[in-house]
Every structure is written in C-alpha cells, then in structure tokens.
Design an enzyme around this catalytic site. Structure first.
Site, PDB file in Angstrom:
ATOM      1  N   TYR A 288       0.848  -1.210   0.000  1.00 23.96           N
ATOM      2  CA  TYR A 288       0.000   0.000   0.000  1.00 23.96           C
ATOM      3  C   TYR A 288       0.877   1.251   0.000  1.00 23.96           C
ATOM      4  O   TYR A 288       1.160   1.834   1.049  1.00 23.96           O
ATOM      5  CB  TYR A 288      -0.921   0.025   1.226  1.00 23.96           C
ATOM      6  CG  TYR A 288      -1.736  -1.235   1.410  1.00 23.96           C
ATOM      7  CD1 TYR A 288      -2.705  -1.604   0.476  1.00 23.96           C
ATOM      8  CD2 TYR A 288      -1.542  -2.056   2.517  1.00 23.96           C
ATOM      9  CE1 TYR A 288      -3.453  -2.762   0.634  1.00 23.96           C
ATOM     10  CE2 TYR A 288      -2.291  -3.217   2.688  1.00 23.96           C
ATOM     11  CZ  TYR A 288      -3.234  -3.562   1.745  1.00 23.96           C
ATOM     12  OH  TYR A 288      -3.965  -4.705   1.909  1.00 23.96           O
TER      13      TYR A 288
ATOM     14  N   GLU B  43      -0.337  -7.162   9.489  1.00 22.65           N
ATOM     15  CA  GLU B  43      -1.603  -6.580   9.019  1.00 22.65           C
ATOM     16  C   GLU B  43      -2.811  -7.277   9.647  1.00 22.65           C
ATOM     17  O   GLU B  43      -3.739  -6.637  10.096  1.00 22.65           O
ATOM     18  CB  GLU B  43      -1.637  -6.690   7.490  1.00 22.65           C
ATOM     19  CG  GLU B  43      -2.782  -5.940   6.820  1.00 22.65           C
ATOM     20  CD  GLU B  43      -2.778  -6.109   5.302  1.00 22.65           C
ATOM     21  OE1 GLU B  43      -1.929  -6.872   4.776  1.00 22.65           O
ATOM     22  OE2 GLU B  43      -3.637  -5.499   4.639  1.00 22.65           O
TER      23      GLU B  43
ATOM     24  N   ASP C  52     -12.613  -5.144   2.744  1.00 20.25           N
ATOM     25  CA  ASP C  52     -12.698  -5.368   1.298  1.00 20.25           C
ATOM     26  C   ASP C  52     -13.436  -6.610   0.817  1.00 20.25           C
ATOM     27  O   ASP C  52     -14.319  -6.539  -0.001  1.00 20.25           O
ATOM     28  CB  ASP C  52     -11.280  -5.431   0.702  1.00 20.25           C
ATOM     29  CG  ASP C  52     -10.492  -4.165   0.974  1.00 20.25           C
ATOM     30  OD1 ASP C  52     -10.997  -3.280   1.692  1.00 20.25           O
ATOM     31  OD2 ASP C  52      -9.362  -4.068   0.476  1.00 20.25           O
TER      32      ASP C  52
ATOM     33  N   TYR D 288      -7.899 -12.602   4.934  1.00 17.95           N
ATOM     34  CA  TYR D 288      -8.131 -11.163   4.859  1.00 17.95           C
ATOM     35  C   TYR D 288      -9.350 -10.762   5.703  1.00 17.95           C
ATOM     36  O   TYR D 288      -9.301 -10.928   6.915  1.00 17.95           O
ATOM     37  CB  TYR D 288      -8.290 -10.843   3.374  1.00 17.95           C
ATOM     38  CG  TYR D 288      -7.841  -9.494   2.915  1.00 17.95           C
ATOM     39  CD1 TYR D 288      -6.713  -8.880   3.406  1.00 17.95           C
ATOM     40  CD2 TYR D 288      -8.573  -8.835   1.923  1.00 17.95           C
ATOM     41  CE1 TYR D 288      -6.324  -7.635   2.924  1.00 17.95           C
ATOM     42  CE2 TYR D 288      -8.181  -7.608   1.435  1.00 17.95           C
ATOM     43  CZ  TYR D 288      -7.058  -7.005   1.946  1.00 17.95           C
ATOM     44  OH  TYR D 288      -6.694  -5.789   1.457  1.00 17.95           O
TER      45      TYR D 288
ATOM     46  N   ASP E 216      -6.671   4.681   7.346  1.00 16.84           N
ATOM     47  CA  ASP E 216      -5.342   4.371   7.882  1.00 16.84           C
ATOM     48  C   ASP E 216      -4.729   5.638   8.480  1.00 16.84           C
ATOM     49  O   ASP E 216      -4.199   5.626   9.600  1.00 16.84           O
ATOM     50  CB  ASP E 216      -4.402   3.851   6.782  1.00 16.84           C
ATOM     51  CG  ASP E 216      -4.868   2.534   6.187  1.00 16.84           C
ATOM     52  OD1 ASP E 216      -5.919   2.531   5.525  1.00 16.84           O
ATOM     53  OD2 ASP E 216      -4.183   1.508   6.384  1.00 16.84           O
TER      54      ASP E 216
ATOM     55  N   ARG F  49      -5.909 -13.582  -0.547  1.00 13.37           N
ATOM     56  CA  ARG F  49      -6.439 -12.365  -1.177  1.00 13.37           C
ATOM     57  C   ARG F  49      -7.743 -12.653  -1.922  1.00 13.37           C
ATOM     58  O   ARG F  49      -8.089 -13.800  -2.156  1.00 13.37           O
ATOM     59  CB  ARG F  49      -5.396 -11.806  -2.156  1.00 13.37           C
ATOM     60  CG  ARG F  49      -4.055 -11.474  -1.545  1.00 13.37           C
ATOM     61  CD  ARG F  49      -4.046 -10.218  -0.718  1.00 13.37           C
ATOM     62  NE  ARG F  49      -4.564  -9.059  -1.414  1.00 13.37           N
ATOM     63  CZ  ARG F  49      -4.614  -7.824  -0.882  1.00 13.37           C
ATOM     64  NH1 ARG F  49      -4.145  -7.614   0.340  1.00 13.37           N
ATOM     65  NH2 ARG F  49      -5.127  -6.822  -1.551  1.00 13.37           N
TER      66      ARG F  49
ATOM     67  N   TRP G 125      -3.808   6.312   2.523  1.00 17.32           N
ATOM     68  CA  TRP G 125      -5.178   5.795   2.658  1.00 17.32           C
ATOM     69  C   TRP G 125      -5.906   6.559   3.769  1.00 17.32           C
ATOM     70  O   TRP G 125      -5.292   6.863   4.808  1.00 17.32           O
ATOM     71  CB  TRP G 125      -5.156   4.312   3.018  1.00 17.32           C
ATOM     72  CG  TRP G 125      -5.376   3.390   1.856  1.00 17.32           C
ATOM     73  CD1 TRP G 125      -6.546   2.764   1.523  1.00 17.32           C
ATOM     74  CD2 TRP G 125      -4.417   2.976   0.877  1.00 17.32           C
ATOM     75  NE1 TRP G 125      -6.367   1.991   0.404  1.00 17.32           N
ATOM     76  CE2 TRP G 125      -5.074   2.104  -0.023  1.00 17.32           C
ATOM     77  CE3 TRP G 125      -3.068   3.269   0.647  1.00 17.32           C
ATOM     78  CZ2 TRP G 125      -4.430   1.514  -1.101  1.00 17.32           C
ATOM     79  CZ3 TRP G 125      -2.430   2.687  -0.433  1.00 17.32           C
ATOM     80  CH2 TRP G 125      -3.113   1.818  -1.293  1.00 17.32           C
TER      81      TRP G 125
HETATM   82  C1  GLC Z   1      -6.817  -2.861   2.584  1.00 14.55           C
HETATM   83  C2  GLC Z   1      -7.796  -2.840   3.761  1.00 14.55           C
HETATM   84  C3  GLC Z   1      -8.274  -1.415   3.985  1.00 14.55           C
HETATM   85  C4  GLC Z   1      -7.063  -0.525   4.215  1.00 14.55           C
HETATM   86  C5  GLC Z   1      -6.071  -0.636   3.062  1.00 14.55           C
HETATM   87  C6  GLC Z   1      -4.768   0.074   3.331  1.00 14.55           C
HETATM   88  O1  GLC Z   1      -7.428  -2.478   1.407  1.00 14.55           O
HETATM   89  O2  GLC Z   1      -8.863  -3.687   3.518  1.00 14.55           O
HETATM   90  O3  GLC Z   1      -9.137  -1.356   5.075  1.00 14.55           O
HETATM   91  O4  GLC Z   1      -7.444   0.795   4.369  1.00 14.55           O
HETATM   92  O5  GLC Z   1      -5.759  -1.980   2.837  1.00 14.55           O
HETATM   93  O6  GLC Z   1      -4.187  -0.413   4.502  1.00 14.55           O
END
Ligand code: GLC
Length: 436
Positions: free
Chosen positions: A32, A404, A172, A360, A39, A204, A36
């Site tokens: 990532y 995570e 997600d 997940y 986050d 995933r 976000w």
């Molecule tokens: C994934 C998680 C989401 C989070 C993102 C960045 O997509 O499901 O909740 O904000 O990762 O960490």
C-alpha cells in the site's frame, strides 16, 4: 520491559513509513504505497502520543485531497508508485468537476474517521491551545464532509448513508458482499494485479471478485462519479454498520469540539439533528433480533444482510445501543467470537461456514477493529471483556510484530501473523493501547 520495546518498535514502524517530503504515512511498504483515508486517521492517533506535529501533518495531507464538494477520497496519490493496482490513472478523479486540480485521488471514500480522530488527538495532546489552533483550521472541512454524506448518500433522508463499493467499507472481501457479487455479471477485465505479488494469493480476493470491484468503478466513472447516477445505477448500495457507526461517532466528536471552540451554535444544531435521525434509523433498521447483533442493509435489494462480523460490534463505540441491546451484543461477542478456542476478534462469525481464518476480511483479526470494539466495550462498562480484548491484541503484536492481520484460532497462534508486515495502523493503535 516488553512495553518499552513495543513502544520503540511501533515508533520505528511509523517513522519508517512516513514520507517526509509530502507529510503522510503509507500503510505498508510495497503493498500500500499511497495515503489511505482511515489508515491515516488511526496513524495520526499513534503520532499524537510522541510527535504531535506529525499527527497534524498526517491529517492535513489527507485533507489536501478533499474535493470542493466536501468529499474525502479513500486514497490520495501524493506520490508515484508502480507496486499497486488500480492507481491514479485508473481511478481518474479528474472526471468529477469538484475533484482537486493539482492532486490525484480515487472517487470512492472510506469510513469517516477524521471527526473522532481530531477529538482523540485533542485528548492526547499536552498543549491543548496549540492543538485547538490546528482543530480550528480543519474542523469545518470535516463538517462539510459530513454534510456531503447526508446530502448525497442518503437518498431516502433516513440519516443513514450508503457505500457504493466494498473498498469504501474498509473490509474489502468480507463474505457480506458475496450475494451482491453473485448477481453481478462483470466482464473479464484485462489488468495486472499487484497485491498477489506481495502476499500469498490464497489470502487475497479472487480474480472474479476483482472484476466485480472494477465493474463498480467502471459504472461510476462512466457517469463521472455523479452521486445521483451512482445511487440510481450501482448494483452495490449498502448501509454498513461500521461506516455509519463511525460517522455517528465523528458527529458526536464534532459537537464536543465545536463546544470547546465556542460559537458555532448553528453547526452544532445541524449536527444534533443529523445525529438524532441517524441513531433512530440505525436502531430501527440495522439490528437483527435473531442474531442479537447489528447487521448490514442492502439498499439496492431492500433487505438485511444477516451475518455478524466484527463491524457488528462497533455501534458500541458510537454509543448507539441502549443497555438491553448492548447486553445482547456483548453476549453474541462472547459466544461466537470469544469462545475458549479463539482470541478476539475474528472479522467474520467463526461459527459460520463462510469463516476463513486466513483470508483477509473473511476471518482474521484486525487491530483497528479490535481497538474500536475495545473502546466500545469500555464505553458500556464491560471492563472485563474490554481488558481481555486489549491483552489479546497486544499479545499478537508482542509475539509476531506489527502485522496486518492475524489468525483468531488459539491453536494456530505460533503462525498467526499474515499479510503485510510493519503495518502502520497496527503500530499506531498499539501505541495508543499501551499509552492509556
Ligand atoms: C486494505 C484494507 C483497507 C485498508 C487498506 C490500506 O485495502 O482492507 O481497510 O485501508 O488496505 O491499509
């Protein structure tokens, strides 16, 4: 002793994920690589404990991606990266006339945490006057964001807002969305997924699920992210208990902060009226008596989606249930999610056939949900349960580090850590739990 090490370890994770030039923190390297929304809110709470300037920068860099109409996107693309799909050129925020001209974002959002995050930062900060200046600079932007929700995402004027994409929920690939995917018929798109190069593909979402995710975005993009069109056409239109509980909690925090700042009576009145309507509808529509828990409402197909997930317990955080309902909820939590063989709190009902302990949001424990539920349990004075939840959360981190997500099954504890490592919100919220 372990406490000092954990605190130092958490700071190290946050500091190394911080982008000094742009003033924001990535959730996790590789997996990532951008900013976000929710986050950043959790991350700012972590910073508030040891570097208030970074907490402020985190929030303000997120707000630099806010649209003119009040919308705050789920990703702000301050930087370039080719380790993530779909990136800025796919999302095309420029299609909407209100999107910022100088910075690219997505056209979907995430749980609106910023209101309560400001209040958390205020509570943690030592120099209240200094932090009030920062709050004064930003609070109206968050008010405007809430206004946007009630204006554009509440077509029946119920006080409950919808999400139109599973990525907006933050959870997600929850089994909650499966029924919706079943009735969708997305094309098979051509694209290269990046997530499965970082993390075991079996953990995933599947490719078909990904096609559904993209199809929802294609529909929105075909109409330039026009809210009315999305409400009319999107196959995915859900009132999510986590999303709405967070909005309600953030309303409450804005009311408290406007009081502290003084003046602003008109805005407080508006917030209170949203709040009353929202809580009434939440109680009327999102509780399922048979399950004894809050559930989701599928606004497109007009029915509840009746499963219990970790999101089902977050209304406690927002002070929504009365004592009777809170008791039912605590009972459900203990019975299904807290039995002897489990640590708190699986993301999906462990007694359900759809529970997948490694996949997940279909089962694993997430630190941010644990934090929300912990705060909620304390709010309702379930001190013992709250303490158990806190200790179990810390135990995961102590044993494995800032991963995570984690396996809820006690007999899998040795290998319970999954997904990205050095994950920012796991670090930030551990700091908060340890600094209480
Ligand atoms: C994934 C998680 C989401 C989070 C993102 C960045 O997509 O499901 O909740 O904000 O990762 O960490």
């Amino acid at each position: 002793m372990y406490k000092t090490n954990l605190i130092e370890g958490a700071k190290k994770v946050l500091n190394s994920n911080f982008n000094e030039e742009k003033g924001f923190t990535i959730p996790c390297e590789g997996l990532y690589p951008f900013q976000w929304h929710w986050d950043s809110g959790f991350i700012a709470i972590g910073y508030a404990h040891y570097d208030i300037e970074k907490a402020k920068r985190e929030v303000e860099s997120l707000l630099s991606g806010q649209w003119e109409n009040g919308f705050i996107p789920h990703i702000v693309f301050h930087n370039e990266s080719d380790t993530y799909f779909p990136g800025p050129d796919y999302h095309r925020s420029d299609l909407h006339p209100s999107s910022p001209k100088t910075i690219k974002t997505t056209g979907i959002t995430q749980p609106p945490v910023l209101g309560f995050v400001l209040k958390e930062i205020y509570d943690i900060a030592r120099d209240k006057q200094d932090v009030l200046e920062f709050i004064r600079r930003n609070i109206d932007k968050i008010f405007k964001n809430h206004e946007h929700f009630y204006k554009y995402r509440d077509p029946h004027d119920e006080g409950l807002v919808y999400i139109y994409h599973n990525w907006e929920s933050g959870t997600d690939n929850s089994p909650i969305w499966d029924e919706i995917w079943k009735i969708m018929d997305p094309p098979k798109y051509k694209y290269e997924r990046k997530d499965t190069t970082h993390v075991d593909a079996s953990q995933r979402p599947t490719n078909r699920e990904y096609d559904c995710y993209l199809h929802l975005l294609e529909i929105a993009k075909a109409h330039n992210y026009d809210d009315a069109k999305i409400a009319e056409l999107s196959p995915f239109l859900v009132q999510d208990p986590l999303f709405n509980a967070i909005l309600i909690k953030s309303n409450e925090a804005l009311i408290e902060l406007y009081h502290i700042l003084g003046g602003n009576e008109d805005k407080v009145e508006v917030l209170k009226s949203w709040q009353n309507k929202a809580k009434d509808s939440f109680e009327a529509k999102l509780f399922n008596e048979e399950l004894g828990s809050y559930v989701y409402y599928d606004l497109r197909n007009q029915k509840q989606i009746a499963f219990t997930t970790s999101s089902s317990f977050t209304p406690l955080f927002a002070g929504i249930p009365n004592t009777g309902r809170a008791n039912k909820l605590a009972h459900r939590l203990l019975k299904n999610f807290g039995s002897e063989d489990l640590f708190f709190c699986a993301s999906f009902d462990p007694k359900s056939e759809q529970f997948k302990p490694k996949k997940y949001w279909r089962g694993p424990v997430w630190i941010n949900l644990n934090w929300l539920i912990y705060k909620g349990l304390k709010r309702y004075k379930y001190y013992e349960l709250a303490e158990r939840l806190k200790q179990e959360t810390i135990k995961y981190i102590e044993k494995h580090g800032f991963y995570e997500y984690f396996d809820a099954r006690k007999d899998q504890f040795e290998n319970a850590a999954y997904g990205g490592k050095n994950f920012s919100w796991s670090a930030a919220l551990t700091l908060d739990l340890l600094n209480e």
